[in-house]
Design an enzyme around this catalytic site. Structure first.
Site, PDB file in Angstrom:
ATOM      1  N   GLY A  50       0.777  -1.225   0.000  1.00 49.10           N
ATOM      2  CA  GLY A  50       0.000   0.000   0.000  1.00 49.10           C
ATOM      3  C   GLY A  50       0.809   1.275   0.000  1.00 49.10           C
ATOM      4  CD  GLU A 105       1.008   0.364   7.186  1.00 47.72           C
ATOM      5  OE1 GLU A 105       1.085   0.227   5.960  1.00 47.72           O
ATOM      6  OE2 GLU A 105       0.854  -0.580   7.964  1.00 47.72           O
ATOM      7  CG  ASP A 109      -8.166  -0.150  10.741  1.00 43.30           C
ATOM      8  OD1 ASP A 109      -8.671   0.321  11.768  1.00 43.30           O
ATOM      9  OD2 ASP A 109      -8.789  -0.860   9.951  1.00 43.30           O
ATOM     10  CG  PHE A 133     -12.675   0.456   2.154  1.00 41.15           C
ATOM     11  CD1 PHE A 133     -12.293  -0.348   3.210  1.00 41.15           C
ATOM     12  CD2 PHE A 133     -12.055   0.278   0.928  1.00 41.15           C
ATOM     13  CE1 PHE A 133     -11.318  -1.316   3.054  1.00 41.15           C
ATOM     14  CE2 PHE A 133     -11.079  -0.692   0.759  1.00 41.15           C
ATOM     15  CZ  PHE A 133     -10.706  -1.490   1.831  1.00 41.15           C
ATOM     16  CB  VAL A 134      -9.791   5.982   1.365  1.00 44.44           C
ATOM     17  CG1 VAL A 134     -10.785   6.909   2.038  1.00 44.44           C
ATOM     18  CG2 VAL A 134      -8.719   5.565   2.345  1.00 44.44           C
ATOM     19  CG  ASP A 140      -5.280  -3.122  -1.672  1.00 46.25           C
ATOM     20  OD1 ASP A 140      -5.662  -4.296  -1.848  1.00 46.25           O
ATOM     21  OD2 ASP A 140      -4.790  -2.732  -0.595  1.00 46.25           O
ATOM     22  NE  ARG A 146      -1.899  -2.831  -3.942  1.00 45.61           N
ATOM     23  CZ  ARG A 146      -1.925  -2.835  -2.608  1.00 45.61           C
ATOM     24  NH1 ARG A 146      -1.739  -1.714  -1.958  1.00 45.61           N
ATOM     25  NH2 ARG A 146      -2.146  -3.946  -1.955  1.00 45.61           N
TER      26      ARG A 146
END
Length: 160
Positions: A50, A105, A109, A133-134, A140, A146
């Site tokens: 990510g 990072e 979460d 939810f982004v 992703d 992504r």
């Protein structure tokens, strides 16, 4: 499949992201500019996968020697909720003993800290603390999105 069609709304445009990355790289450059030995320059560690786009943009704008490496920790699989038991599935190649480390990072979460912060913000009068939810810019859902140049809120019907 048009990835943009699945985005409810854009949170940060690619221009806004680029501006902020430049500011962060400038701050890192200033923070470490006085270091004289190469061992004192930072090691930038990206949490795969990510963080890879942000990390690439960031290190290209840092005006100092840096070492770059990746580590992989998994706890999500293809879902949207952590299983609560992350494991290191790919470790570092470079040594970091005694080195300055900048950990990059995508989203932190664990739930506990986030719950505490939300409660604190609400107690201070925040009217809402939304839970979206982004995706995009390296973030992703099930390994998709992504490559979007922006950060956007994924439509709930995509992940529900």
């Amino acid at each position: 499949m048009a990835l943009d069609d699945d985005i409810e709304r854009v949170l940060w445009t690619d221009e806004q992201i680029s501006k902020r990355v430049t500011e962060l790289a400038g701050q890192i450059t200033r923070d470490f500019a006085g270091e004289s030995l190469s061992e004192s320059y930072p090691v930038v560690i990206g949490v795969a996968t990510g963080a890879f786009l942000f990390l690439a943009d960031l290190v290209r704008k840092i005006k100092l020697p840096v070492t770059v490496d990746f580590i992989r920790a998994e706890s999500y699989g293809s879902g949207t909720v952590s299983n609560g038991a992350p494991r290191i599935s790919f470790d570092l190649k470079v040594g970091i003993q005694g080195k300055h480390v900048i950990l990059v990072e995508d989203i932190v979460d664990t739930g506990n800290t986030l719950s505490c912060l939300i409660a604190h913000l609400e107690s201070r009068g925040a009217s809402s603390c939304p839970d979206y939810f982004v995706v995009g810019y390296g973030l992703d859902f099930a390994e998709l999105y992504r490559n979007l140049p922006c950060v956007g809120i994924l439509k709930p019907e995509i992940y529900s």
